[in-house]
Design an enzyme around this catalytic site. Structure first.
Site, PDB file in Angstrom:
ATOM      1  N   GLU A   1       8.541  -0.592   3.695  1.00  0.00           N
ATOM      2  CA  GLU A   1       8.091  -0.463   2.312  1.00  0.00           C
ATOM      3  C   GLU A   1       8.967   0.601   1.645  1.00  0.00           C
ATOM      4  OE1 GLU A   1       3.627  -1.211   1.268  1.00  0.00           O
ATOM      5  OE2 GLU A   1       3.713   0.193   2.939  1.00  0.00           O
TER       6      GLU A   1
ATOM      7  N   GLU B   1      -2.846  -4.684   9.510  1.00  0.00           N
ATOM      8  CA  GLU B   1      -1.609  -4.832   8.740  1.00  0.00           C
ATOM      9  C   GLU B   1      -0.533  -3.950   9.356  1.00  0.00           C
ATOM     10  OE1 GLU B   1      -1.968  -4.493   4.460  1.00  0.00           O
ATOM     11  OE2 GLU B   1      -0.008  -3.512   4.312  1.00  0.00           O
TER      12      GLU B   1
END
Length: 238
Positions: free
Chosen positions: A126, A121
């Site tokens: 974020e 990932e």
């Protein structure tokens, strides 16, 4: 010379028109159940098609709450736009408020075969509303056991103001993350194997706005809704 000058764009999405281009994008719908309830993170939202719209050349994902129901949108390019190595650039404007968790990230295209985190990932962006002025750029691998040990927190006191550029340069040797063209984190493991470097294969893109969950929550300020996560464009060079 910028990477735009020296390399060629292999894909770009400018979110023109009135509807999302479903030759590029898939909607992931619901609450993740039964296979991945709460989307694996105890998130509160139900994902719908209706919480995303295109307006003035931007994708706008709106997080809403009606009664006890939270809704938002999550889209992916799985099986449609997948690529190995390149520069990924995203221009986005963040939503703010306790409990919000907007993200632009990527997963290995073999996730259905080998699962997470073995698929790898790459988290390009974020942000969690409970931690203002802070951007996370992270990698997940088997070696990290799902914990975000390969991560960098970048403090920027104007990050909530207007649009910013989030960029990832992914090569066979390393992955670099940039915020407004400033290098903020480099992932460069000396030993590369299935445990530390599952990044030698195609990946696909995900854009979503989660609510609550293990990272975004657990507390959610219900007075903030509705809130919008805006994406101006995504471009990939090789």
């Amino acid at each position: 010379m910028s990477c735009q000058d020296s390399k060629s764009i292999i894909w770009e999405e400018n979110f023109e028109g009135t509807e999302l281009n479903e030759s590029f994008w898939n909607y992931q719908l619901g609450d993740g159940c039964p296979d991945l309830c709460g989307w694996g993170n105890n998130e509160r939202q139900i994902y719908t098609r209706e919480n995303a719209k295109l307006q003035n050349g931007n994708l706008i994902i709106t997080a809403t709450k009606k009664g006890d129901v939270y809704k938002s949108t999550r889209i992916t390019t799985k099986d449609k736009i997948e690529f190995q190595y390149g520069t990924i650039e995203v221009k986005a404007k963040l939503p703010t408020g306790q409990g919000l968790w907007p993200a632009v990230w990527m997963l290995g295209s073999d996730i259905d075969e080998i699962g997470w985190p073995d698929c790898g990932e790459i988290d390009i962006l974020e942000y969690v509303g409970k931690e203002p002025h802070t951007i996370y750029t992270s990698l997940h691998t088997r070696d990290s056991h799902g914990n975000t040990i390969n991560s960098k927190k970048t403090v920027n006191y104007s990050i909530e103001e207007g649009f910013h550029i989030y960029k990832c340069i992914w090569t066979a040797e390393k992955i670099e993350f940039y915020l407004d063209d400033q290098l903020v984190y480099t992932f460069f493991p000396e030993i590369k194997n299935d445990q530390t470097w599952p990044f030698n294969k195609p990946f696909y893109i995900i854009i979503n706005l989660a609510i609550g969950g293990n990272f975004g929550g657990p507390e959610v300020d219900d007075s903030i809704f509705p809130k919008e996560f805006e994406i101006d464009y995504i471009k990939i060079w090789q």
